[in-house]
Design an enzyme around this catalytic site. Structure first.
Site, PDB file in Angstrom:
ATOM      1  N   SER A 140       0.842  -1.149  -0.094  1.00 21.37           N
ATOM      2  CA  SER A 140      -0.042   0.077   0.053  1.00 21.37           C
ATOM      3  C   SER A 140       1.020   1.394   0.197  1.00 21.37           C
ATOM      4  CB  SER A 140      -0.853   0.057   1.290  1.00 21.37           C
ATOM      5  OG  SER A 140      -1.586   1.025   1.204  1.00 21.37           O
ATOM      6  N   ASP A 141       0.396   2.248  -0.791  1.00 24.33           N
ATOM      7  CA  ASP A 141       0.925   3.549  -0.586  1.00 24.33           C
ATOM      8  C   ASP A 141       0.526   4.149   0.643  1.00 24.33           C
ATOM      9  OD1 ASP A 141       2.315   5.953  -1.839  1.00 24.33           O
ATOM     10  OD2 ASP A 141       0.560   6.815  -1.913  1.00 24.33           O
ATOM     11  N   LYS A 142       1.158   5.050   1.119  1.00 24.79           N
ATOM     12  CA  LYS A 142       1.002   5.822   2.578  1.00 24.79           C
ATOM     13  C   LYS A 142      -0.054   6.890   2.411  1.00 24.79           C
ATOM     14  CE  LYS A 142       3.515   8.690   4.631  1.00 24.79           C
ATOM     15  NZ  LYS A 142       2.626   9.773   4.749  1.00 24.79           N
TER      16      LYS A 142
END
Length: 911
Positions: free
Chosen positions: A339-341
């Site tokens: 996941s991207d933050k």
């Protein structure tokens, strides 16, 4: 003018990229005069480098897409059979075979996966217009006409039209989140940086597709079109080969295995029938066609499509929009979520979480731009008005501020700098709003933020007429201009060491720091100047600002962990920030975080060994994200990648399942993805995983329902050949069973609800076969039962002197009756169904059985159907015999569940 270097490529010394060269040297190498390029030179460079646009993708036309639907091994077998039956003059059989093939192709054409428009979305991010200086004149031109060496003028609100090396900057801040993952606008300047600086640290560069949010600048074009950073992402996307989902890979393997088995068995049967039993080749071939038709699961593609489509509808109700059907099931099989933050696990709304005043550290609850939250010290909630330093700091944060906070029917948003927005929200949590501030503390003058001075200052007058100057900026700058600090007991001398220690402690929590100070005085003159902000201030405190994790993300990550799914955070943000957010989300707690620079030094083998051990990756470029996804896939993982930026697009496309954010995601990310989350909520992924697992379970139930039907038909044909019996089923009748009755019954299993505990079991192994030993046993058992009922009834009727047409009609109905009863058996793989839930829990199954009864009545009694399939009318006694053949399968299957269902072998195979 001398011939310039190739500006769309690295500078002559390949070891020194543009961002590592000084502004003057860049202009000299590009032969860029202060007045800009002349028209002749522009045309020469345009011819040399081409227009500033990205190459369009190659797209398949609808005809090619339709023809590719026939590229399926099982359909090849059916097409070959259709050709040969046509050559033999069996036109009805040929027509039925071709109809089955065409129907499957049409279904595949309609539901084919994602459109290849990710590149178009990225191309649209390039600015359509650009302001340049050419031959001493300021011109507004089509951005496609830009060439390396052009001098481009940037202002607030502009989208950067190409990769530029900045040569003159006036308080420039650029929003780069879509390209780098950086949550805040980045301050830009002209100094060179290290050659190995990551994309987010190149302060002297601005890149195509990013947005100017503040200030002005002049830059020299160093790369256009495909040579820009966004162009490299475009090339990465074009070069990425999309992977099939686990289900498609399993179905492909299953199809090849089944086709090879059918062909080999059919060839053996043909040889035995001709050479051993002495059948005529033409007659024997029709029997073999019947055998192949009985064994091929023609309804599988259609049922798989319907099952996935139903999953799409259920996911849509949970705000997950599926753009590619197989992604529904693939979500259920993921073993790792990358996941991207920013904007995915976090809110992408900067929030003050900590305030440090003299002698007091205050925690602030609430997240995002909604001004709701408490102030607490330890476990005790405090009233900010009872603490003078805190109250004045909150006031200063609202007054020394150019942002605006808006409430649109409960949806809060910020216009302006996100950091300033966080201060407005902080003040409003204590009841001090912009409206109150402007009314009671009117602003008289201000000094805008400048990176050179690292502060913003405003001059106000309170209700008593007292002049105040408020300042906010970098903590070190605040300490330089302050002599005192304000505490609950009044002003005292500034304790610099304590403030620095508190600043270090707050920064270690992954927060960005901002200092606030005040002076109870006005400027020396009529205007506020820099000399008024040099000394004599009182330190009010520090604020720690962070892009907080979503509360629902924390719960969703925990649910994924419980389901045996590893969650990894891959972000362009700083290591400390990434590690702190990861700890709050229980991602990578107690483990090291790896930066993009460290990752770039690893070869593929080293990366594979690290990829599963480390859960937090910071300062990651698009290439790094793509390499990480590939490394995990090479390790045998099924990877889902979530993200919202352009920098996420290559990894989204490469992943087994790409998941983009619908609200804040870029169009490039959405178009590269398989699934779009309409609510931008990471928690929706956990719900989608649950739906995906239910879809796979239902597909497994359908296959276990379908194969015995095909197996029973095949055994009937084989027995007839081996024992020189009249063929009990014609090819057309077999296709009727497979395509009409089997499909109409099997579709009911797509509506089965999720099994209990579905999110408490580990993901299935990526290489797991669809057919386990237990499945083979069940298929063989039920196939033999169906063959026994149908063939036994056929031979019994022939022995009684019944016509061959009637005997065949009873054999067809015996198999269909067995299917109806076995459909109820198949609702649960191991649990019994002799209870209310088992018999009536799926209303669609009951409706399917009712529909199948009507279809069989039409097959048996309608003259039109009798003409096509050779069926005849049956009387009541004959229908009772058919019912008995069906009950045989039901009773034995339930007994088998009781006997074998208690074994660990069966439970493991059933998932």
């Amino acid at each position: 003018m001398p011939r310039p270097t190739d500006a769309a490529a690295p500078p002559p010394d390949a070891a020194v990229p543009w961002h590592a060269l000084g502004a003057d040297e860049v202009q000299q190498r590009l032969q860029c005069p202060p007045a800009g390029l002349d028209e002749a030179e522009v045309q020469r460079r345009l011819a040399q480098h081409g227009p500033n646009r990205l190459a369009p993708p190659r797209k398949r036309g609808p005809l090619v897409r339709f023809l590719l639907q026939f590229h399926n091994i099982l359909l090849y077998v059916m097409l070959a059979a259709a050709v040969i039956t046509a050559a033999l003059g069996h036109w009805v059989d040929t027509g039925v075979l071709l109809a089955a093939v065409v129907v499957n192709a049409i279904i595949g054409f309609i539901q084919e996966g994602k459109a290849e428009s990710a590149l178009e979305a990225i191309r649209s991010m390039l600015s359509p217009r650009a302001t340049v200086l050419r031959d001493g004149r300021r011109l507004d031109i089509d951005a496609a006409e830009l060439v390396p060496g052009d001098r481009v003028l940037l202002a607030s609100g502009d989208r950067v039209p190409a990769d530029l090396r900045l040569v003159d900057v006036r308080e420039l801040r650029v929003e780069e989140a879509a390209l780098t993952g950086e949550s805040l606008p980045v301050d830009k300047g002209t100094p060179a940086v290290a050659a190995d600086a990551s994309l987010g640290d190149r302060a002297g560069m601005v890149h195509a597709g990013t947005l100017v949010v503040y200030g002005q600048a002049t830059g020299v074009v160093v790369a256009t079109g495909g040579r820009t950073e966004i162009g490299q992402i475009n090339r990465m996307l074009a070069g990425i080969r999309e992977l099939n989902t686990p289900l498609l890979r399993q179905i492909d393997r299953f199809g090849h295995f089944l086709a090879a088995t059918i062909l080999a068995f059919s060839a053996l049967t043909f040889v035995v029938g001709v050479l051993w039993r002495g059948h005529a080749p033409a007659e024997m071939f029709m029997m073999v066609v019947a055998l192949a038709a009985s064994a091929i699961p023609e309804g599988l593609p259609a049922i798989m499509t319907v099952t996935l489509a139903l999953g799409v509808q259920r996911m849509a109700r949970r705000h997950a929009i599926v753009r590619r059907l197989p992604a529904v099931e693939a979500l259920g099989s993921v073993t790792v979520i990358c996941s991207d933050k920013t904007g995915t696990l976090t809110r992408n709304e900067m929030t003050v979480r900590r305030v440090v005043c003299a002698g007091m550290a205050v925690d602030v609850s609430g997240g995002g731009y909604e001004p709701v939250g408490d102030f607490s010290v330890g476990e005790r909630v405090i009233d900010s008005d009872r603490h003078p330093a805190l109250a004045l700091l909150l006031r200063a944060g609202v007054l020394c501020n150019d942002a605006q906070l808006h409430d649109d029917h409960g949806s809060w948003s910020i216009v302006g700098d996100p950091t300033e927005g966080a201060l407005l929200v902080l003040g409003q949590k204590a009841g001090f709003t912009q409206h109150i501030g402007s009314a009671e503390w009117p602003r008289l003058d201000s000094i805008p933020f400048e990176s050179q001075h690292r502060f913003m200052a405003t001059w106000h007058r309170d209700a008593d007429g007292q002049a105040w100057i408020f300042v906010k900026g970098a903590p070190e700058r605040m300490l330089d201009i302050c002599a005192n600090e304000l505490g609950d007991d009044g002003e005292r001398a500034l304790d610099v060491d304590t403030w620095r220690r508190m600043a270090t402690d707050t920064a270690a929590r992954g927060m960005r720091l901002l200092g606030l100070a005040c002076k109870r005085a006005g400027p020396a003159g009529e205007r506020l100047t820099f000399s008024d902000v040099e000394h004599g201030f009182t330190m009010l405190g520090l604020v720690g600002i962070v892009d907080p994790p979503r509360e629902e993300s924390i719960r969703a990550v925990a649910e994924c962990h419980a389901a045996g799914i590893r969650v990894k955070m891959i972000t362009g943000d700083h290591v400390e920030t990434a590690r702190a957010i990861g700890a709050q989300l229980a991602i990578g707690a107690g483990k090291p975080a790896i930066s993009g620079a460290e990752l770039a030094l690893m070869d593929d083998a080293s990366l594979r060994s690290v990829a599963m051990e480390v859960d937090v990756f910071a300062r990651a470029s698009p290439e790094h994200k793509l390499r990480l996804v590939q490394a995990l896939q090479e390790d045998g993982q099924v990877v889902a990648m979530t993200g919202d930026g352009v920098n996420d697009a290559p990894a989204l496309k490469r992943a087994d399942v790409g998941v983009a954010m619908g609200k804040k995601g870029t169009e490039a990310a959405k178009e590269a993805s398989d699934v779009v989350l309409a609510d931008d909520n990471f928690a929706t992924i956990a719900a989608a995983v649950r739906e995906g697992r239910a879809v796979y379970d239902n597909l497994k139930k359908f296959i276990l329902f379908m194969l015995p039907t095909n197996g029973g038909e095949a055994l009937v044909v084989v027995a007839a050949i081996l024992f020189e019996l009249t063929l009990p089923l014609t090819p057309a009748q077999i296709l009727w069973i497979n395509m009409v009755t089997s499909a109409s019954l099997g579709i009911a299993l797509a509506f089965e609800p999720a099994e209990a505990g579905i999110m408490r079991r580990a993901p299935r192994p990526p290489g797991q076969s669809l057919l386990s030993g237990f499945f083979v046993w069940r298929v063989v058992l039920v196939s033999v039962l169906m063959m026994t009922g149908a063939l036994g009834l056929f031979l019994w009727e022939l022995a009684l002197g019944t016509s061959i047409e009637t005997a065949r009609t009873m054999a067809v109905n015996a198999i269909v009756a067995a299917e109806m009863f076995y459909l109820i058996n198949s609702r649960h793989l191991l649990a019994g169904v002799l209870n209310r839930e088992g018999l009536t829990g799926n209303r669609v199954a009951l409706w399917a059985i009712a529909a199948c009864v009507l279809l069989q009545a039409a097959f048996t009694h309608l003259p039109v159907m009798q003409g096509i399939f050779g069926s005849t009318d049956l009387d009541a006694i004959e229908w009772l015999k058919v019912l008995g053949a069906g009950l045989l399968v039901f009773v034995v299957a339930e007994v088998e569940k009781v006997v074998i269902g208690r074994t660990a072998w069966a439970r493991r195979a059933a998932g």
